[in-house]
Design a protein around this motif. Sequence first.
Motif, PDB file in Angstrom:
ATOM      1  N   ALA A  65      27.938  35.440  46.393  1.00  0.00           N
ATOM      2  CA  ALA A  65      27.973  36.892  46.244  1.00  0.00           C
ATOM      3  C   ALA A  65      27.993  37.312  44.784  1.00  0.00           C
ATOM      4  CB  ALA A  65      29.187  37.463  46.965  1.00  0.00           C
ATOM      5  N   ARG A  66      28.568  36.499  43.927  1.00  0.00           N
ATOM      6  CA  ARG A  66      28.691  36.877  42.525  1.00  0.00           C
ATOM      7  C   ARG A  66      27.446  36.538  41.710  1.00  0.00           C
ATOM      8  NH1 ARG A  66      34.210  36.461  38.858  1.00  0.00           N
ATOM      9  NH2 ARG A  66      33.590  38.165  37.473  1.00  0.00           N
ATOM     10  N   GLY A  67      26.459  35.877  42.311  1.00  0.00           N
ATOM     11  CA  GLY A  67      25.224  35.635  41.601  1.00  0.00           C
ATOM     12  C   GLY A  67      24.733  34.210  41.727  1.00  0.00           C
ATOM     13  N   ALA A 146      31.024  41.362  43.512  1.00  0.00           N
ATOM     14  CA  ALA A 146      29.795  40.925  44.178  1.00  0.00           C
ATOM     15  C   ALA A 146      28.554  41.571  43.574  1.00  0.00           C
ATOM     16  CB  ALA A 146      29.874  41.239  45.669  1.00  0.00           C
ATOM     17  N   HIS A 147      27.521  40.740  43.366  1.00  0.00           N
ATOM     18  CA  HIS A 147      26.217  41.218  42.909  1.00  0.00           C
ATOM     19  C   HIS A 147      25.190  41.166  44.039  1.00  0.00           C
ATOM     20  CE1 HIS A 147      27.161  39.874  38.479  1.00  0.00           C
ATOM     21  NE2 HIS A 147      28.082  40.649  38.998  1.00  0.00           N
ATOM     22  N   GLY A 196      38.080  48.812  52.007  1.00  0.00           N
ATOM     23  CA  GLY A 196      37.860  50.113  51.373  1.00  0.00           C
ATOM     24  C   GLY A 196      37.016  50.000  50.124  1.00  0.00           C
ATOM     25  N   ALA A 197      37.288  48.946  49.336  1.00  0.00           N
ATOM     26  CA  ALA A 197      36.506  48.747  48.107  1.00  0.00           C
ATOM     27  C   ALA A 197      35.052  48.477  48.440  1.00  0.00           C
ATOM     28  CB  ALA A 197      37.091  47.596  47.294  1.00  0.00           C
ATOM     29  N   ALA A 198      34.802  47.684  49.479  1.00  0.00           N
ATOM     30  CA  ALA A 198      33.424  47.384  49.855  1.00  0.00           C
ATOM     31  C   ALA A 198      32.687  48.645  50.294  1.00  0.00           C
ATOM     32  CB  ALA A 198      33.400  46.340  50.967  1.00  0.00           C
ATOM     33  N   GLN A 199      33.399  49.574  50.930  1.00  0.00           N
ATOM     34  CA  GLN A 199      32.769  50.818  51.357  1.00  0.00           C
ATOM     35  C   GLN A 199      32.475  51.738  50.181  1.00  0.00           C
ATOM     36  OE1 GLN A 199      35.761  52.110  54.093  1.00  0.00           O
ATOM     37  NE2 GLN A 199      34.768  51.172  55.867  1.00  0.00           N
ATOM     38  N   ARG A 200      33.306  51.673  49.160  1.00  0.00           N
ATOM     39  CA  ARG A 200      33.128  52.569  48.009  1.00  0.00           C
ATOM     40  C   ARG A 200      32.095  52.041  47.028  1.00  0.00           C
ATOM     41  NH1 ARG A 200      38.750  52.430  48.159  1.00  0.00           N
ATOM     42  NH2 ARG A 200      38.782  51.058  46.342  1.00  0.00           N
ATOM     43  N   ARG A 201      31.969  50.731  46.903  1.00  0.00           N
ATOM     44  CA  ARG A 201      31.170  50.144  45.835  1.00  0.00           C
ATOM     45  C   ARG A 201      29.928  49.469  46.387  1.00  0.00           C
ATOM     46  NH1 ARG A 201      34.574  46.757  44.457  1.00  0.00           N
ATOM     47  NH2 ARG A 201      35.762  48.072  43.063  1.00  0.00           N
ATOM     48  N   PRO A 202      28.737  49.980  46.136  1.00  0.00           N
ATOM     49  CA  PRO A 202      27.529  49.333  46.627  1.00  0.00           C
ATOM     50  C   PRO A 202      27.226  48.082  45.815  1.00  0.00           C
ATOM     51  CG  PRO A 202      26.957  51.166  45.203  1.00  0.00           C
ATOM     52  CD  PRO A 202      28.460  51.176  45.339  1.00  0.00           C
ATOM     53  N   ALA A 270      31.552  48.213  30.065  1.00  0.00           N
ATOM     54  CA  ALA A 270      32.026  47.762  31.374  1.00  0.00           C
ATOM     55  C   ALA A 270      30.874  47.160  32.183  1.00  0.00           C
ATOM     56  CB  ALA A 270      32.660  48.924  32.126  1.00  0.00           C
ATOM     57  N   SER A 271      29.687  47.748  32.092  1.00  0.00           N
ATOM     58  CA  SER A 271      28.525  47.204  32.804  1.00  0.00           C
ATOM     59  C   SER A 271      28.159  45.827  32.266  1.00  0.00           C
ATOM     60  CB  SER A 271      27.330  48.156  32.663  1.00  0.00           C
ATOM     61  OG  SER A 271      27.595  49.407  33.263  1.00  0.00           O
ATOM     62  N   PHE A 272      28.179  45.679  30.955  1.00  0.00           N
ATOM     63  CA  PHE A 272      27.824  44.387  30.359  1.00  0.00           C
ATOM     64  C   PHE A 272      28.851  43.319  30.724  1.00  0.00           C
ATOM     65  CE2 PHE A 272      27.507  41.284  26.883  1.00  0.00           C
ATOM     66  CZ  PHE A 272      26.150  40.986  26.961  1.00  0.00           C
ATOM     67  N   ALA A 273      30.111  43.716  30.832  1.00  0.00           N
ATOM     68  CA  ALA A 273      31.147  42.758  31.225  1.00  0.00           C
ATOM     69  C   ALA A 273      30.911  42.247  32.641  1.00  0.00           C
ATOM     70  CB  ALA A 273      32.526  43.393  31.112  1.00  0.00           C
ATOM     71  N   ARG A 274      30.307  43.073  33.507  1.00  0.00           N
ATOM     72  CA  ARG A 274      29.964  42.605  34.845  1.00  0.00           C
ATOM     73  C   ARG A 274      28.739  41.706  34.812  1.00  0.00           C
ATOM     74  NH1 ARG A 274      30.813  48.025  35.871  1.00  0.00           N
ATOM     75  NH2 ARG A 274      28.674  48.454  36.509  1.00  0.00           N
ATOM     76  N   LEU A 275      27.802  42.017  33.941  1.00  0.00           N
ATOM     77  CA  LEU A 275      26.583  41.220  33.841  1.00  0.00           C
ATOM     78  C   LEU A 275      26.839  39.878  33.169  1.00  0.00           C
ATOM     79  CD1 LEU A 275      23.443  40.921  33.953  1.00  0.00           C
ATOM     80  CD2 LEU A 275      23.392  42.039  31.707  1.00  0.00           C
TER      81      LEU A 275
END
Length: 643
Positions: A65-67, A146-147, A196-202, A270-275
Amino acid sequence: MGISAHAQREVARRAEAVLTERAPGLDAVSRRVLTALLARTATGARLLVRPEPVAGQAVAFLVAARGVFAVLIGEQMPSDTELGQTVLHAERRCAGVAGPRGQVLARSAIHLAVVLGGEAGAPRERRLGWVLTEAQLPELFRREAAHLDRTQVDSVAAQLVERLPEYLELRVSPPEREQPAEGLLGLAEITEDQVGAAQRRPFESWLTFLHPRQQAVAVRDYSGPARISGPAGTGKTVVALHRLRHLARRSTGPLLFTTFVRTLPLVHKASFARLAPELADRVEFTNLHAWARDFLRERGHELTIRSSSAETAFSRAWMAHRLALQEIEEVGYWRTEIDRVIKGRGVGSLAEYKRTPRRGRVKPLDGGQRELVWALFQSYQRYLAERGLHDHNDLIALALAELRREPPQRPYAAVVVDEVQDITLMGLRLLRELAGDGPNRLLLVGDGQQQVYPGGWRLADAGIPVQGRGEVLRINYRNRAEVLGFAQRFDATNQVDDLDGAAGVGLREAESANEGGEIQSWRGPEAELGLALRSALAGSTVPSGRTAVIVFHRKDLDRCTALLRAAGIPMLRLDDYVGAEDDRVKVGTVHRAKGLDFQAVLVVEFGARPTEDEEQRALRERQQLVAATRARDFLWWGTAEAG
């Protein structure tokens, strides 16, 4: 892993047995690590293992899921040479793996994971990938990061099986009575909070997949400064972030991501930290004025900049010159003339001002009128000096002078500039000086049609030639078709020369990649605006945390926040937004919303428009275009009329 403790032991036993049979030559550390990874295939991950490891190539490929991870295992940290060879091998072998909607697996989205066993310590610098101990392996499977969804995991893994025949796909199944529910985690592992987090975050597919055109730009070698342009929603910033990771993997120095907007760098950080979490410390994210202030402070120059005091200084200057200028244009026009033309372009004398092209300013000024404006400018500068003050243009000019006097001891390996269309010409000169000469050192990202401040320039004016190094993206991935169609109504004039000589590509020429979307419009008296906003928010199926209210002026922001506060609606001003997930509606001006996007957007315009000239109309329509294209799925456009 989403199954009971007894079942986990059974899965681990099966995993060890599979490895013993299919890859008997593994050393003890590799066997332990791969057993742990193989056990995860019981709950949806996929694993490809090379039975006989080869130097410079991954021991295994993990898809979860994380890549996608190219995995190295050992008791000591491999050399930089071996790490680099492993990254290049993984990128080449995975190139072209198909994703959704005609996209491909991004080379920069393939993670390198080094798992250390024994007593090995963490290295001083993690330049190319993740570095984990055996105990930290669960980090590769964190569901909240998850990505990929289950379908994407299976699709990517199936293609890698075809591409990597020297690797064996190994899988184990859970005990029959504990088959996992659909997805990468079993129900036992998903807490109420996680649901709840899964529902909020695509799922954020941009972290893994790019369009082939975007992928090519992200990894291309440029002999000098380069420019990425294209209409709103075409993924310019996404490509820039992937390119940052690509360049960071191939360099050793720091990298800089900067922009004109104060809050935007924190969101992209924050986006780059996820990437690329392993590279987050290598890249500095800051707005241009903050960088200049810190740079001057390090050099021993402390500037006093107070916007309110600068406005007072200008008001005093205006009182002395208004009789001569107010018959030509209103006071705001001349404030902009000083900010964006005289100081923004670094004009040093009246003679220079008289011959300076005022690109983006529609009203022509003859020599006599320019003399009047210059006198206003000189009075403004005198009032600033009397109080020991500077404005933000002075900050850029002084930083440029100091940078030319003495360059930094440790230069940036690369400088990426987002929303470049709103940076002044002096800001561009500063960035050109900061990046220096050489391949892949400077990347400019922007769209002249989204310019929300007056004025304009040519890249050549700043000494930044990009001929042959200008990329144009045309496919809109952000906005659903209905939202895109609404935004394309605005005839926003392009004031920025995107390719240093060529005309820019407008939003009307963008190709839509997403069907659907919803548009709602409202028009009514201002007294009913509060009810209209509450009704729109209550009727939306989009979570509040992924919804924004956007206005065009600071005074309108105060009016809308008062209405939302009276309705008891939790909100967060975009001035304070850093990209973190929460349940509050985001509220801000279009100037703070630029560069961002939200699943649902409510745009509010107030009152009848005053008489506009061509320049004011073009600026307003560019701002409207920016506001509309912040919405991905749902756009509500409200017009509040006085009376």
